[in-house]
Enzyme design. Structure first.
Site, PDB file in Angstrom:
ATOM      1  N   ASP A 243      33.202 -21.240   7.122  1.00 44.97           N
ATOM      2  CA  ASP A 243      33.149 -22.630   6.678  1.00 44.97           C
ATOM      3  C   ASP A 243      34.490 -23.014   6.055  1.00 44.97           C
ATOM      4  O   ASP A 243      35.047 -22.256   5.245  1.00 44.97           O
ATOM      5  CB  ASP A 243      32.039 -22.823   5.656  1.00 44.97           C
ATOM      6  CG  ASP A 243      30.651 -22.707   6.271  1.00 44.97           C
ATOM      7  OD1 ASP A 243      30.561 -22.491   7.490  1.00 44.97           O
ATOM      8  OD2 ASP A 243      29.658 -22.821   5.520  1.00 44.97           O
TER       9      ASP A 243
ATOM     10  N   HIS B  20      31.404 -32.956   2.604  1.00 43.65           N
ATOM     11  CA  HIS B  20      30.618 -31.853   2.037  1.00 43.65           C
ATOM     12  C   HIS B  20      29.674 -32.310   0.931  1.00 43.65           C
ATOM     13  O   HIS B  20      29.572 -31.664  -0.125  1.00 43.65           O
ATOM     14  CB  HIS B  20      31.553 -30.754   1.508  1.00 43.65           C
ATOM     15  CG  HIS B  20      30.923 -29.388   1.499  1.00 43.65           C
ATOM     16  ND1 HIS B  20      30.146 -28.933   0.451  1.00 43.65           N
ATOM     17  CD2 HIS B  20      30.951 -28.376   2.394  1.00 43.65           C
ATOM     18  CE1 HIS B  20      29.740 -27.713   0.697  1.00 43.65           C
ATOM     19  NE2 HIS B  20      30.213 -27.340   1.883  1.00 43.65           N
TER      20      HIS B  20
ATOM     21  N   HIS C 179      30.778 -29.742   9.890  1.00 40.38           N
ATOM     22  CA  HIS C 179      30.284 -29.346   8.569  1.00 40.38           C
ATOM     23  C   HIS C 179      30.237 -30.559   7.636  1.00 40.38           C
ATOM     24  O   HIS C 179      30.347 -30.408   6.421  1.00 40.38           O
ATOM     25  CB  HIS C 179      31.189 -28.252   8.000  1.00 40.38           C
ATOM     26  CG  HIS C 179      30.611 -27.493   6.840  1.00 40.38           C
ATOM     27  ND1 HIS C 179      29.264 -27.186   6.727  1.00 40.38           N
ATOM     28  CD2 HIS C 179      31.200 -26.964   5.723  1.00 40.38           C
ATOM     29  CE1 HIS C 179      29.061 -26.509   5.614  1.00 40.38           C
ATOM     30  NE2 HIS C 179      30.212 -26.369   4.974  1.00 40.38           N
TER      31      HIS C 179
ATOM     32  N   HIS D   7      33.789 -17.951   4.336  1.00 37.75           N
ATOM     33  CA  HIS D   7      34.595 -19.135   4.078  1.00 37.75           C
ATOM     34  C   HIS D   7      36.063 -18.793   4.312  1.00 37.75           C
ATOM     35  O   HIS D   7      36.456 -17.627   4.195  1.00 37.75           O
ATOM     36  CB  HIS D   7      34.373 -19.641   2.649  1.00 37.75           C
ATOM     37  CG  HIS D   7      32.949 -20.082   2.400  1.00 37.75           C
ATOM     38  ND1 HIS D   7      31.922 -19.167   2.181  1.00 37.75           N
ATOM     39  CD2 HIS D   7      32.386 -21.310   2.367  1.00 37.75           C
ATOM     40  CE1 HIS D   7      30.781 -19.830   2.022  1.00 37.75           C
ATOM     41  NE2 HIS D   7      31.032 -21.126   2.116  1.00 37.75           N
TER      42      HIS D   7
END
Length: 371
Positions: free
Chosen positions: A191, A246, A242, A338
């Site tokens: 991510d 966020h 994504h 990540h």
């Protein structure tokens, strides 16, 4: 301080949204649910002479006339919660400091830039409030009417996606939690939503070991680090959605969710020159059946994870990330990491080498799912 484009989530009025969405889904509503996923849903390199950002916004519909452009008040422009949102639909959209031919050029707006129209036209140019970006602070200016369009939605050829007959383990709805347990495949996913951190070091490791992974990227990350996004695409990795900023989707309205998904698509495809893979991961892992229904309607399959590497924790170390991956790895696993944490980049060589020594093949999500 972050600009308002970063700090505030955009939402269009329900009646405006419904009109746009109805047109976008007109064909989808009559499509056969068993129809194959359109080829455009797969990552496809854009090969033409135009800038990559121009290739995917070319289909954005333009208003029939300036009179069709929805305007908002100055007060509403400063608080975009209910403002009708317009998008720069041309690769060469320019923000001017005035309406006439002698106006100065403030900046070129990347395709996909968002703003509201705050007044009537003057010589085919419209006054707008631009919420800003990493390169240009929030400001007022003018844009050519021919350079804008409504926020793009799923194309008219959208159909309900179909999935492979592999024994995929799902959580909510069609959300993937694990691939086929009978196949020795593992998907490393990363991510990218905050700072770049150790992203370049991580990419070096993946390139040296010839591993292709899936990166879930926010639109803000793509806006801030387009060079990293281009490298991810160039080196054969898969790029997925994504969200734009966020947020926790459980706190958003339906229209806010759709704008987050669509804004991310615009920004990421502009930076990468690639079509997104048809996958979406919930920020913070926060999702409900209703959220996932909206994600699916937008043309994406939601992806969760089999287990979390824990690399985002303050207590994460290279040894902890390595040991978590190697202890929990199973056939069909989707592992979430990540790009920012240095422990992830430092642990990845051992993780890759050990998993391969155990007989696992490290693949993208599309390969894992047989898409």
């Amino acid at each position: 301080m972050r600009s308002r484009a970063v700090d505030r989530t955009l939402r269009i009025p329900r009646h405006v949204f419904c009109l746009l969405l109805a047109a976008a889904f007109a064909t989808a509503c009559t499509a056969n649910p068993a129809a194959p996923t359109p080829a455009a849903a797969a990552p496809v390199q854009i090969n033409d002479d135009r800038p990559p950002e121009a290739a995917f916004v070319a289909a954005v519909s333009q208003p029939a006339s300036i009179a069709d452009v929805t305007t908002t008040s100055e007060a509403e422009a400063d608080n975009p919660a209910d403002a009708p949102v317009w998008v720069a639909a041309h690769a060469d959209a320019v923000l001017w400091d005035g309406p006439d031919a002698e106006a100065g050029r403030l900046a070129r707006l990347p395709a996909g830039s968002y703003f509201v129209v705050v007044g009537e036209s003057d010589n085919e140019r419209l006054p707008v409030h631009y919420w800003g970006s990493a390169a240009l602070p929030a400001t007022d200016g003018w844009v050519d009417a021919a350079a804008i369009g409504p926020i793009p939605g799923p194309g008219p050829d959208w159909t309900e996606p179909t999935f492979s007959p592999r024994r995929i383990i799902n959580d909510l709805r069609t959300e993937v939690q694990r691939g086929d347990p009978s196949l020795p495949l593992i998907a490393l996913t990363f991510d990218a939503g905050a700072d770049a951190g150790a992203a370049l070091q991580l990419l070096d490791v993946l390139r040296e070991r010839d591993v292709h992974a899936t990166f879930f990227v926010t639109g803000q990350f793509a806006d801030r680090y387009p060079d990293i996004i281009r490298r991810i695409a160039r080196e054969g990795h898969e790029i997925a959605n994504h969200s734009y900023s966020h947020p926790d989707f459980a706190t958003l309205s339906e229209s806010q969710m759709r704008i987050e998904i669509r804004r991310a698509t615009v920004s990421i495809e502009a930076a990468s020159g690639m079509r997104l893979a048809p996958y979406w991961r919930a920020p913070f892992g926060s999702r409900t059946n209703r959220i996932l229904q909206i994600v699916e309607e937008e043309g994406f399959r939601p992806i969760y994870w089999t287990f979390d590497s824990g690399d985002w924790l303050d207590t994460a170390t290279t040894a902890k990330v390595r040991d978590t991956d190697l202890r929990l790895a199973v056939s069909g696993a989707v592992i979430v990491h990540h790009v920012q944490p240095r422990p992830t980049a430092e642990a990845m060589p051992t993780i890759i080498d050990t998993l391969r020594a155990r007989g696992y093949e490290l693949v993208t999500l599309s390969d894992l799912l047989g898409s």
